[in-house]
Design a protein around this motif. Sequence first.
Motif, PDB file in Angstrom:
ATOM      1  N   GLY A 187      22.474   1.118   0.252  1.00 12.65           N
ATOM      2  CA  GLY A 187      23.421   0.318  -0.522  1.00 12.65           C
ATOM      3  C   GLY A 187      23.185   0.471  -2.004  1.00 12.65           C
ATOM      4  O   GLY A 187      22.787   1.531  -2.495  1.00 12.65           O
ATOM      5  N   ASN A 188      23.433  -0.611  -2.742  1.00 12.05           N
ATOM      6  CA  ASN A 188      23.225  -0.590  -4.187  1.00 12.05           C
ATOM      7  C   ASN A 188      21.760  -0.752  -4.570  1.00 12.05           C
ATOM      8  O   ASN A 188      21.357  -0.379  -5.670  1.00 12.05           O
ATOM      9  CB  ASN A 188      24.043  -1.700  -4.852  1.00 12.05           C
ATOM     10  N   CYS A 189      20.973  -1.343  -3.671  1.00 10.16           N
ATOM     11  CA  CYS A 189      19.572  -1.572  -3.977  1.00 10.16           C
ATOM     12  C   CYS A 189      18.782  -1.775  -2.695  1.00 10.16           C
ATOM     13  O   CYS A 189      19.357  -1.946  -1.618  1.00 10.16           O
ATOM     14  CB  CYS A 189      19.396  -2.787  -4.894  1.00 10.16           C
ATOM     15  N   ALA A 190      17.479  -1.752  -2.817  1.00  6.46           N
ATOM     16  CA  ALA A 190      16.575  -2.015  -1.696  1.00  6.46           C
ATOM     17  C   ALA A 190      15.617  -3.127  -2.099  1.00  6.46           C
ATOM     18  O   ALA A 190      15.179  -3.194  -3.247  1.00  6.46           O
ATOM     19  CB  ALA A 190      15.787  -0.763  -1.325  1.00  6.46           C
ATOM     20  N   LEU A 191      15.315  -4.001  -1.151  1.00  6.04           N
ATOM     21  CA  LEU A 191      14.329  -5.051  -1.361  1.00  6.04           C
ATOM     22  C   LEU A 191      13.052  -4.680  -0.634  1.00  6.04           C
ATOM     23  O   LEU A 191      13.069  -4.394   0.560  1.00  6.04           O
ATOM     24  CB  LEU A 191      14.838  -6.397  -0.836  1.00  6.04           C
ATOM     25  N   ILE A 192      11.953  -4.677  -1.374  1.00  8.30           N
ATOM     26  CA  ILE A 192      10.645  -4.398  -0.783  1.00  8.30           C
ATOM     27  C   ILE A 192       9.771  -5.615  -0.999  1.00  8.30           C
ATOM     28  O   ILE A 192       9.616  -6.086  -2.125  1.00  8.30           O
ATOM     29  CB  ILE A 192      10.003  -3.156  -1.419  1.00  8.30           C
ATOM     30  N   ALA A 193       9.222  -6.153   0.099  1.00 10.06           N
ATOM     31  CA  ALA A 193       8.381  -7.343   0.014  1.00 10.06           C
ATOM     32  C   ALA A 193       7.110  -7.121   0.815  1.00 10.06           C
ATOM     33  O   ALA A 193       7.118  -6.451   1.850  1.00 10.06           O
ATOM     34  CB  ALA A 193       9.128  -8.570   0.538  1.00 10.06           C
ATOM     35  N   VAL A 194       6.016  -7.678   0.321  1.00  7.14           N
ATOM     36  CA  VAL A 194       4.714  -7.557   0.967  1.00  7.14           C
ATOM     37  C   VAL A 194       4.088  -8.947   1.028  1.00  7.14           C
ATOM     38  O   VAL A 194       3.981  -9.630   0.008  1.00  7.14           O
ATOM     39  CB  VAL A 194       3.785  -6.599   0.187  1.00  7.14           C
ATOM     40  N   ARG A 195       3.690  -9.366   2.225  1.00  7.04           N
ATOM     41  CA  ARG A 195       3.060 -10.681   2.362  1.00  7.04           C
ATOM     42  C   ARG A 195       1.605 -10.641   1.937  1.00  7.04           C
ATOM     43  O   ARG A 195       1.120 -11.548   1.268  1.00  7.04           O
ATOM     44  CB  ARG A 195       3.175 -11.175   3.814  1.00  7.04           C
ATOM     45  N   LYS A 196       0.877  -9.588   2.319  1.00 12.72           N
ATOM     46  CA  LYS A 196      -0.536  -9.492   1.970  1.00 12.72           C
ATOM     47  C   LYS A 196      -0.931  -8.040   1.757  1.00 12.72           C
ATOM     48  O   LYS A 196      -0.858  -7.219   2.662  1.00 12.72           O
ATOM     49  CB  LYS A 196      -1.412 -10.112   3.062  1.00 12.72           C
ATOM     50  N   GLY A 197      -1.342  -7.743   0.532  1.00 14.01           N
ATOM     51  CA  GLY A 197      -1.802  -6.388   0.228  1.00 14.01           C
ATOM     52  C   GLY A 197      -1.011  -5.757  -0.904  1.00 14.01           C
ATOM     53  O   GLY A 197      -0.011  -6.299  -1.377  1.00 14.01           O
ATOM     54  N   GLY A 198      -1.486  -4.611  -1.340  1.00 18.74           N
ATOM     55  CA  GLY A 198      -0.856  -3.900  -2.441  1.00 18.74           C
ATOM     56  C   GLY A 198      -0.258  -2.583  -1.995  1.00 18.74           C
ATOM     57  O   GLY A 198      -0.811  -1.900  -1.125  1.00 18.74           O
ATOM     58  N   VAL A 199       0.880  -2.222  -2.589  1.00 17.44           N
ATOM     59  CA  VAL A 199       1.541  -0.957  -2.264  1.00 17.44           C
ATOM     60  C   VAL A 199       2.054  -0.294  -3.533  1.00 17.44           C
ATOM     61  O   VAL A 199       2.365  -0.966  -4.528  1.00 17.44           O
ATOM     62  CB  VAL A 199       2.727  -1.151  -1.284  1.00 17.44           C
ATOM     63  N   PHE A 200       2.138   1.016  -3.477  1.00 13.33           N
ATOM     64  CA  PHE A 200       2.842   1.780  -4.497  1.00 13.33           C
ATOM     65  C   PHE A 200       4.264   2.011  -4.003  1.00 13.33           C
ATOM     66  O   PHE A 200       4.459   2.477  -2.880  1.00 13.33           O
ATOM     67  CB  PHE A 200       2.149   3.118  -4.762  1.00 13.33           C
ATOM     68  N   ILE A 201       5.242   1.685  -4.830  1.00 17.56           N
ATOM     69  CA  ILE A 201       6.640   1.964  -4.523  1.00 17.56           C
ATOM     70  C   ILE A 201       7.022   3.224  -5.279  1.00 17.56           C
ATOM     71  O   ILE A 201       6.971   3.250  -6.514  1.00 17.56           O
ATOM     72  CB  ILE A 201       7.547   0.800  -4.931  1.00 17.56           C
ATOM     73  N   ILE A 202       7.381   4.261  -4.539  1.00 18.67           N
ATOM     74  CA  ILE A 202       7.617   5.564  -5.158  1.00 18.67           C
ATOM     75  C   ILE A 202       9.049   6.018  -4.890  1.00 18.67           C
ATOM     76  O   ILE A 202       9.451   6.205  -3.747  1.00 18.67           O
ATOM     77  CB  ILE A 202       6.623   6.620  -4.616  1.00 18.67           C
ATOM     78  N   GLU A 203       9.804   6.180  -5.971  1.00 17.69           N
ATOM     79  CA  GLU A 203      11.101   6.841  -5.879  1.00 17.69           C
ATOM     80  C   GLU A 203      10.893   8.312  -6.241  1.00 17.69           C
ATOM     81  O   GLU A 203      10.132   8.617  -7.167  1.00 17.69           O
ATOM     82  CB  GLU A 203      12.082   6.217  -6.866  1.00 17.69           C
ATOM     83  N   SER A 204      11.556   9.200  -5.531  1.00 14.23           N
ATOM     84  CA  SER A 204      11.327  10.615  -5.813  1.00 14.23           C
ATOM     85  C   SER A 204      12.544  11.451  -5.474  1.00 14.23           C
ATOM     86  O   SER A 204      13.436  11.027  -4.732  1.00 14.23           O
ATOM     87  CB  SER A 204      10.092  11.134  -5.058  1.00 14.23           C
ATOM     88  N   ARG A 205      12.556  12.641  -6.032  1.00 17.97           N
ATOM     89  CA  ARG A 205      13.594  13.635  -5.722  1.00 17.97           C
ATOM     90  C   ARG A 205      12.892  14.955  -5.456  1.00 17.97           C
ATOM     91  O   ARG A 205      11.736  15.168  -5.855  1.00 17.97           O
ATOM     92  CB  ARG A 205      14.586  13.780  -6.873  1.00 17.97           C
ATOM     93  N   ASP A 206      13.569  15.867  -4.803  1.00 19.70           N
ATOM     94  CA  ASP A 206      12.996  17.189  -4.599  1.00 19.70           C
ATOM     95  C   ASP A 206      12.906  17.911  -5.937  1.00 19.70           C
ATOM     96  O   ASP A 206      13.831  17.844  -6.745  1.00 19.70           O
ATOM     97  CB  ASP A 206      13.862  18.014  -3.631  1.00 19.70           C
ATOM     98  N   PRO A 207      11.777  18.597  -6.201  1.00 19.03           N
ATOM     99  CA  PRO A 207      11.640  19.314  -7.477  1.00 19.03           C
ATOM    100  C   PRO A 207      12.704  20.370  -7.638  1.00 19.03           C
ATOM    101  O   PRO A 207      13.162  20.953  -6.667  1.00 19.03           O
ATOM    102  CB  PRO A 207      10.234  19.952  -7.362  1.00 19.03           C
TER     103      PRO A 207
END
Length: 207
Positions: A187-207
């Motif tokens: 859609g227009n956006c994504a929701l990322i939620a974490v209850r416990k812990g840390g994450v890296f959120i990575i957006e990427s494209r093919d080189p």
Amino acid sequence: MKAFIYTGGTVCPEYITEHPRGDDLVIAADSGWKNALALGEKPAVLIGDFDSFTGSIPDGPEIITLQKEKDNTDTQAAVGVAVSRGATEIVIVGGLSGRLDHTLSNLGLLEKLHSDGIYAVMTDGISRVRFIKNGSSLIGRSGFRYLSVIAADPKVKGVEIDGVKYPLNGAVITRTVQYAVSNEIEGNCALIAVRKGGVFIIESRDP
């Protein structure tokens, strides 16, 4: 205050959408000076030990010379300058390509800045990275094709990813078994939620 830090490594100028404006603090870390110039920026501060800097040191910016034998990297030192001058938001341009040890060190910077209450994002045009812990983030649809959530802690619990091709609800992701990779925003956006812990959120494209 918002700060922009330009580091060394490969940067794809055509995909960089983050640019300083107005009173933003602009810093170049060593050879990041050339990346800044390629993006049409003139940093007010140039910091480094200048071991990877080619050519003469330019006139104009404030020069902060570091010892070659030191504990911190040039990028870490640049972040320290930004924080000491009041930055509450930092955009790091570069730092994700080249030497793997520097890349991992730079990712650690995102985690440290988050723990200090400073919003930070790092991008080289091919990838854009954020860090969150015990919280949530809304990621807008952009030119990046892929969206990945990478566990930074041994076990991350209560992971929710909505608005994507492969949603998750209450999932557990471990650092040694990463499976929330190469998702796509539908859609227009994504929701990322974490209850416990840390994450890296990575957006990427093919080189």
